[in-house]
Design a protein around this motif. Structure first.
Motif, PDB file in Angstrom:
ATOM      1  N   LEU A 396      28.119  33.013  41.426  1.00  0.00           N
ATOM      2  CA  LEU A 396      28.244  34.260  40.674  1.00  0.00           C
ATOM      3  C   LEU A 396      28.266  35.469  41.605  1.00  0.00           C
ATOM      4  O   LEU A 396      29.083  36.383  41.442  1.00  0.00           O
ATOM      5  CB  LEU A 396      27.091  34.374  39.674  1.00  0.00           C
ATOM      6  N   VAL A 397      27.369  35.494  42.571  1.00  0.00           N
ATOM      7  CA  VAL A 397      27.330  36.589  43.542  1.00  0.00           C
ATOM      8  C   VAL A 397      28.663  36.691  44.278  1.00  0.00           C
ATOM      9  O   VAL A 397      29.188  37.788  44.520  1.00  0.00           O
ATOM     10  CB  VAL A 397      26.169  36.379  44.531  1.00  0.00           C
ATOM     11  N   THR A 398      29.241  35.550  44.637  1.00  0.00           N
ATOM     12  CA  THR A 398      30.522  35.540  45.349  1.00  0.00           C
ATOM     13  C   THR A 398      31.643  36.114  44.490  1.00  0.00           C
ATOM     14  O   THR A 398      32.491  36.886  44.982  1.00  0.00           O
ATOM     15  CB  THR A 398      30.865  34.105  45.787  1.00  0.00           C
ATOM     16  N   ALA A 399      31.673  35.764  43.220  1.00  0.00           N
ATOM     17  CA  ALA A 399      32.696  36.303  42.323  1.00  0.00           C
ATOM     18  C   ALA A 399      32.551  37.816  42.171  1.00  0.00           C
ATOM     19  O   ALA A 399      33.561  38.549  42.158  1.00  0.00           O
ATOM     20  CB  ALA A 399      32.601  35.618  40.956  1.00  0.00           C
ATOM     21  N   LEU A 400      31.329  38.313  42.074  1.00  0.00           N
ATOM     22  CA  LEU A 400      31.109  39.758  41.959  1.00  0.00           C
ATOM     23  C   LEU A 400      31.547  40.483  43.229  1.00  0.00           C
ATOM     24  O   LEU A 400      32.069  41.599  43.170  1.00  0.00           O
ATOM     25  CB  LEU A 400      29.637  40.041  41.673  1.00  0.00           C
ATOM     26  N   SER A 401      31.372  39.853  44.375  1.00  0.00           N
ATOM     27  CA  SER A 401      31.836  40.443  45.628  1.00  0.00           C
ATOM     28  C   SER A 401      33.358  40.576  45.639  1.00  0.00           C
ATOM     29  O   SER A 401      33.907  41.598  46.073  1.00  0.00           O
ATOM     30  CB  SER A 401      31.372  39.576  46.805  1.00  0.00           C
ATOM     31  N   GLY A 402      34.058  39.540  45.167  1.00  0.00           N
ATOM     32  CA  GLY A 402      35.510  39.624  45.072  1.00  0.00           C
ATOM     33  C   GLY A 402      35.962  40.749  44.160  1.00  0.00           C
ATOM     34  O   GLY A 402      36.953  41.441  44.440  1.00  0.00           O
ATOM     35  N   LEU A 403      35.225  40.973  43.074  1.00  0.00           N
ATOM     36  CA  LEU A 403      35.550  42.064  42.161  1.00  0.00           C
ATOM     37  C   LEU A 403      35.382  43.414  42.848  1.00  0.00           C
ATOM     38  O   LEU A 403      36.198  44.327  42.658  1.00  0.00           O
ATOM     39  CB  LEU A 403      34.651  41.972  40.924  1.00  0.00           C
ATOM     40  N   ASP A 404      34.341  43.553  43.666  1.00  0.00           N
ATOM     41  CA  ASP A 404      34.129  44.795  44.399  1.00  0.00           C
ATOM     42  C   ASP A 404      35.286  45.082  45.348  1.00  0.00           C
ATOM     43  O   ASP A 404      35.751  46.218  45.451  1.00  0.00           O
ATOM     44  CB  ASP A 404      32.817  44.713  45.184  1.00  0.00           C
ATOM     45  N   VAL A 405      35.776  44.054  46.048  1.00  0.00           N
ATOM     46  CA  VAL A 405      36.923  44.227  46.943  1.00  0.00           C
ATOM     47  C   VAL A 405      38.143  44.674  46.153  1.00  0.00           C
ATOM     48  O   VAL A 405      38.883  45.579  46.560  1.00  0.00           O
ATOM     49  CB  VAL A 405      37.210  42.925  47.714  1.00  0.00           C
ATOM     50  N   ALA A 406      38.368  44.046  45.009  1.00  0.00           N
ATOM     51  CA  ALA A 406      39.528  44.388  44.192  1.00  0.00           C
ATOM     52  C   ALA A 406      39.487  45.843  43.733  1.00  0.00           C
ATOM     53  O   ALA A 406      40.530  46.508  43.631  1.00  0.00           O
ATOM     54  CB  ALA A 406      39.598  43.452  42.982  1.00  0.00           C
ATOM     55  N   VAL A 407      38.295  46.351  43.480  1.00  0.00           N
ATOM     56  CA  VAL A 407      38.157  47.713  42.960  1.00  0.00           C
ATOM     57  C   VAL A 407      38.141  48.758  44.074  1.00  0.00           C
ATOM     58  O   VAL A 407      38.795  49.796  43.985  1.00  0.00           O
ATOM     59  CB  VAL A 407      36.871  47.824  42.103  1.00  0.00           C
ATOM     60  N   ARG A 408      37.423  48.491  45.160  1.00  0.00           N
ATOM     61  CA  ARG A 408      37.152  49.539  46.147  1.00  0.00           C
ATOM     62  C   ARG A 408      38.065  49.536  47.362  1.00  0.00           C
ATOM     63  O   ARG A 408      38.365  50.593  47.921  1.00  0.00           O
ATOM     64  CB  ARG A 408      35.702  49.437  46.637  1.00  0.00           C
ATOM     65  N   MET A 409      38.487  48.385  47.823  1.00  0.00           N
ATOM     66  CA  MET A 409      39.202  48.332  49.102  1.00  0.00           C
ATOM     67  C   MET A 409      40.630  48.851  48.975  1.00  0.00           C
ATOM     68  O   MET A 409      41.344  48.509  48.031  1.00  0.00           O
ATOM     69  CB  MET A 409      39.220  46.894  49.646  1.00  0.00           C
ATOM     70  N   ARG A 410      41.025  49.706  49.920  1.00  0.00           N
ATOM     71  CA  ARG A 410      42.431  50.062  50.047  1.00  0.00           C
ATOM     72  C   ARG A 410      43.156  48.941  50.780  1.00  0.00           C
ATOM     73  O   ARG A 410      42.548  48.171  51.504  1.00  0.00           O
ATOM     74  CB  ARG A 410      42.590  51.346  50.866  1.00  0.00           C
ATOM     75  N   GLU A 411      44.470  48.879  50.617  1.00  0.00           N
ATOM     76  CA  GLU A 411      45.250  47.989  51.470  1.00  0.00           C
ATOM     77  C   GLU A 411      45.316  48.618  52.859  1.00  0.00           C
ATOM     78  O   GLU A 411      45.762  49.749  53.009  1.00  0.00           O
ATOM     79  CB  GLU A 411      46.653  47.764  50.904  1.00  0.00           C
ATOM     80  N   THR A 412      44.846  47.897  53.868  1.00  0.00           N
ATOM     81  CA  THR A 412      44.730  48.467  55.212  1.00  0.00           C
ATOM     82  C   THR A 412      45.922  48.181  56.110  1.00  0.00           C
ATOM     83  O   THR A 412      46.065  48.817  57.158  1.00  0.00           O
ATOM     84  CB  THR A 412      43.463  47.927  55.906  1.00  0.00           C
ATOM     85  N   LEU A 413      46.778  47.248  55.742  1.00  0.00           N
ATOM     86  CA  LEU A 413      47.905  46.883  56.599  1.00  0.00           C
ATOM     87  C   LEU A 413      48.982  47.952  56.539  1.00  0.00           C
ATOM     88  O   LEU A 413      49.470  48.298  55.465  1.00  0.00           O
ATOM     89  CB  LEU A 413      48.489  45.533  56.165  1.00  0.00           C
ATOM     90  N   VAL A 414      49.341  48.495  57.678  1.00  0.00           N
ATOM     91  CA  VAL A 414      50.394  49.504  57.740  1.00  0.00           C
ATOM     92  C   VAL A 414      51.685  48.924  57.183  1.00  0.00           C
ATOM     93  O   VAL A 414      52.076  47.807  57.511  1.00  0.00           O
ATOM     94  CB  VAL A 414      50.609  49.977  59.197  1.00  0.00           C
TER      95      VAL A 414
END
Length: 421
Positions: A396-414
């Motif tokens: 469950l903790v792992t799934a919530l972490s994936g959700l955080d990435v989906a919401v907060r992370m920008r795409e970093t690849l130029v």
């Protein structure tokens, strides 16, 4: 003209001999962990009478904390003094580890051996990461990390299987740990004689560096880099928390899954095989996922990988046969293959070359704190409830972490940012 003044070239093909050598060196780094993967959780109960899961997982807790702290300083030291001296220092800490494990008269000595192993891993793995990134340049980071992590975790898998088979035939001590002694001696020799410094590549890249839209300039202090990677930059902080959770579930898997599989009535060879499946899939898979992230971007490989990890852990928790556990382990490994090299590549995208080592160090600090958090959380939950409950909560903790990435992370690849940022 001295070697350090020789014009440098970036790229995998242009630096293939050194790149391949560093892949081999990191395989030996991974083998140092793999020697413990199957045997130590079983050794705790069989030879030292450790019954409680929290106490059993204490070796992972101290390993994770030590490695996390060393990771933080390894990048900065590598930026200041060069990559190779830090690499050699790390290998010197590896030599005593298998010897202490062979002769340990009490569990406290095993814990001490994992302090030494944490220093070894924090220095050597951090530097092989940095050196590969240095060699390939800004456009092949994902590919470089795919090879690096594939070698490391492929060796974890091979050593986990091999030590399980050796223990089945010759006992839990000393025979399995003789592999670790060979890994340490060979790693130190190769690094001392054949590995070349990559500081010249760092200086050259810094001259021509163009930061991405989410990137930052060159003149940052170590404290500023720490703040960016921990909370100020949303992409870096999302990567740091995702890395922590990736090693949280890895710490749980390292400590509890061999015991969980053994409770199913399997022998040590089969337990070793089941234990090796996840890091094997993880290792092999990264050969493709690292390169894929250079083409498709980082963000969704990371998030999707964490969702896949969570699914694999749920399959393991709910299963009770070899086939189901093998499937769950394969899913767990596949998800980790998607996320693990991509996270480091994302950090490399955002960080300026002049403080890339420090940024990778902060990321790896938080990532490897996950070992300690996972060991403590899994041990407490397994003692209070059951191993099955511990695995499901970590999923469950792992799934919530994936959700955080989906919401907060920008795409970093130029090149991907315009459509996904």
């Amino acid at each position: 003209m001295s070697r350090i003044d020789t014009p440098v070239r970036f790229g995998l093909r242009e630096n293939l001999p050194q790149f391949v050598l560093l892949v081999a060196v990191n395989a030996l780094v991974g083998g140092m962990i793999g020697q413990e993967r199957t045997v130590l959780p079983l050794l705790a109960e069989a030879e030292f009478g450790i019954a409680g899961y929290t106490a059993m997982l204490s070796f992972i807790l101290v390993f994770g904390l030590t490695k996390a702290i060393v990771n933080y300083f390894a990048g900065t030291l590598a930026d200041r003094f060069g990559r190779k001296p830090v690499l050699l220092t790390g290998w010197l800490f590896a030599i005593p580890v298998p010897l202490v494990l062979i002769w340990a008269p009490s569990w406290g000595w095993v814990v001490f051996a994992n302090v030494l192993l944490g220093v070894n891993q924090g220095l050597t793995w951090s530097v092989t990461v940095l050196m590969k990134i240095d060699l390939v340049g800004p456009h092949r980071r994902g590919t470089a990390m795919g090879f690096n992590e594939a070698a490391g975790y492929g060796a974890v898998a091979a050593a986990a299987w091999a030590t399980g088979a050796i223990a089945d035939a010759a006992g839990l001590r000393p025979a399995p740990f003789l592999l670790g002694l060979a890994f340490a001696a060979l790693g130190l020799g190769l690094s001392a004689i054949f590995v070349r410094e990559t500081a010249g590549h760092v200086r050259q890249e810094a001259v021509n560096h163009v930061a991405p839209s989410a990137g930052h300039g060159a003149d940052l202090t170590r404290r500023q880099v720490f703040a960016l990677a921990t909370w100020r930059d949303r992409s870096l902080s999302a990567a740091s928390q995702a890395g922590l959770v990736n090693n949280l579930n890895e710490g749980m898997a390292w400590g509890l899954l061999p015991v969980f599989f053994a409770a199913g009535g399997f022998g040590l060879t089969t337990v070793g095989l089941l234990t090796a499946i996840a890091p094997a899939v993880w290792g092999i898979g990264q050969l493709g996922t690292g390169a894929l992230s250079d083409r498709l971007g980082r963000k969704w490989l990371i998030a999707g990988g964490q969702f896949t990890e969570a699914a694999g852990l749920l399959v393991i928790a709910l299963g009770d046969t070899f086939a189901v556990w093998a499937l769950g382990s394969a899913l767990f490994g596949a998800g980790t293959a998607m996320a693990y090299p991509t996270l480091i590549a994302a950090v490399g995208d955002v960080a300026h070359p002049s403080w890339r080592g420090a940024a990778v160090g902060v990321y790896r600090l938080w990532r490897d704190v996950g070992f300690a958090v996972g060991a403590l959380l899994a041990g407490v939950l397994a003692d209070a409830y059951s191993i099955t409950t511990a695995i499901m909560i970590v999923a469950l903790v792992t799934a919530l972490s994936g959700l955080d990435v989906a919401v907060r992370m920008r795409e970093t690849l130029v090149g991907q940012q315009a459509t996904t940022a």
